[in-house]
Design a protein around this motif. Structure first.
Motif, PDB file in Angstrom:
ATOM      1  N   UNK A  36       0.839  -1.197   0.000  1.00  0.00           N
ATOM      2  CA  UNK A  36       0.000   0.000   0.000  1.00  0.00           C
ATOM      3  C   UNK A  36       0.875   1.249   0.000  1.00  0.00           C
ATOM      4  N   UNK A  37       2.044   1.125   0.573  1.00  0.00           N
ATOM      5  CA  UNK A  37       2.963   2.267   0.575  1.00  0.00           C
ATOM      6  C   UNK A  37       3.425   2.590  -0.843  1.00  0.00           C
ATOM      7  N   UNK A  38       3.789   1.544  -1.594  1.00  0.00           N
ATOM      8  CA  UNK A  38       4.227   1.723  -2.986  1.00  0.00           C
ATOM      9  C   UNK A  38       3.103   2.361  -3.818  1.00  0.00           C
ATOM     10  N   UNK A  39       1.879   1.860  -3.624  1.00  0.00           N
ATOM     11  CA  UNK A  39       0.743   2.412  -4.363  1.00  0.00           C
ATOM     12  C   UNK A  39       0.533   3.878  -3.998  1.00  0.00           C
ATOM     13  N   UNK A  40       0.747   4.194  -2.731  1.00  0.00           N
ATOM     14  CA  UNK A  40       0.620   5.585  -2.294  1.00  0.00           C
ATOM     15  C   UNK A  40       1.635   6.462  -3.023  1.00  0.00           C
ATOM     16  N   UNK A  41       2.854   5.947  -3.176  1.00  0.00           N
ATOM     17  CA  UNK A  41       3.903   6.711  -3.854  1.00  0.00           C
ATOM     18  C   UNK A  41       3.538   6.995  -5.317  1.00  0.00           C
ATOM     19  N   UNK A  42       2.913   6.003  -5.960  1.00  0.00           N
ATOM     20  CA  UNK A  42       2.458   6.227  -7.341  1.00  0.00           C
ATOM     21  C   UNK A  42       1.484   7.411  -7.363  1.00  0.00           C
ATOM     22  N   UNK A  43       0.568   7.434  -6.406  1.00  0.00           N
ATOM     23  CA  UNK A  43      -0.413   8.525  -6.366  1.00  0.00           C
ATOM     24  C   UNK A  43       0.251   9.859  -6.117  1.00  0.00           C
ATOM     25  N   UNK A  44       1.216   9.832  -5.215  1.00  0.00           N
ATOM     26  CA  UNK A  44       1.928  11.064  -4.896  1.00  0.00           C
ATOM     27  C   UNK A  44       2.696  11.585  -6.111  1.00  0.00           C
ATOM     28  N   UNK A  45       3.289  10.667  -6.849  1.00  0.00           N
ATOM     29  CA  UNK A  45       4.052  11.076  -8.032  1.00  0.00           C
ATOM     30  C   UNK A  45       3.133  11.683  -9.100  1.00  0.00           C
ATOM     31  N   UNK A  46       1.967  11.087  -9.263  1.00  0.00           N
ATOM     32  CA  UNK A  46       1.080  11.530 -10.332  1.00  0.00           C
ATOM     33  C   UNK A  46       0.229  12.738  -9.929  1.00  0.00           C
ATOM     34  N   UNK A 103       1.463   7.598   5.239  1.00  0.00           N
ATOM     35  CA  UNK A 103       2.581   7.583   4.280  1.00  0.00           C
ATOM     36  C   UNK A 103       3.072   8.930   3.782  1.00  0.00           C
ATOM     37  N   UNK A 104       2.327  10.003   4.044  1.00  0.00           N
ATOM     38  CA  UNK A 104       2.741  11.275   3.445  1.00  0.00           C
ATOM     39  C   UNK A 104       4.115  11.747   3.933  1.00  0.00           C
ATOM     40  N   UNK A 105       4.491  11.417   5.178  1.00  0.00           N
ATOM     41  CA  UNK A 105       5.787  11.846   5.701  1.00  0.00           C
ATOM     42  C   UNK A 105       6.914  11.211   4.896  1.00  0.00           C
ATOM     43  N   UNK A 106       6.777   9.895   4.680  1.00  0.00           N
ATOM     44  CA  UNK A 106       7.804   9.204   3.896  1.00  0.00           C
ATOM     45  C   UNK A 106       7.848   9.762   2.480  1.00  0.00           C
TER      46      UNK A 106
END
Ligand code: HEC
Length: 110
Positions: A36-46, A103-106
């Motif tokens: 779920x962390x990896x998926x969160x990063x995809x969202x953050x990137x996009x 996850x936003x901090x990471x």
């Protein structure tokens, strides 16, 4: 004395009870190879900003479509598109809020 008991009780409740995110998201995602962390990063990137990430997440949870998915093709070929989530509005918002807070901090440190 009563106040202390109430305080201890409340604290225990918060520490031990599963929240909306644990109940509705983590339980199913545990089975998937992408975290779920990896998926969160995809969202953050996009989507980058807090508001747009949350809006996009909420939209996808209600209407998951291949065209808007952030997941790699290969992943979707293997695991398919998820089912639209059937939880009430308040619980979905709470879950996304906790997801964001987790996850936003990471994300910023990346
Ligand atoms: C019943 C199982 C299940 C539940 C419950 C579930 N998910 Fe998923 N989720 C999946 C599967 C399978 C995928 C991969 C396929 C896809 O992306 O549609 C996925 C994909 C995602 C993605 C990537 C979306 C994209 O653009 O492809 C995010 C982010 C996500 N889930 C977050 C959550 C959150 C937050 C919750 C709780 C509110 C949740 N999921 C609940 C199964 C589930």
């Amino acid at each position: 004395m009563v106040k202390i008991i109430i305080a201890v009780f409340t604290l225990t409740f918060f520490v031990w009870s599963d929240n909306a995110y644990e109940r509705h998201c983590v339980s199913c995602h545990r089975e998937l190879p992408t975290s779920l962390q990896r998926m969160f990063m995809y969202y953050l990137e996009i989507y980058s900003g807090e508001k747009s990430v949350k809006v996009a997440l909420k939209r996808y949870m209600r209407n998951p479509f291949r065209d808007v998915s952030v997941m790699p093709e290969l992943f979707l070929d293997t695991y398919g598109i998820k089912q639209p989530l059937k939880l009430d509005e308040r619980e979905l918002e709470e879950a996304i809020e906790i997801y964001w807070e987790t996850y936003q901090v990471h994300g910023r440190l990346k």
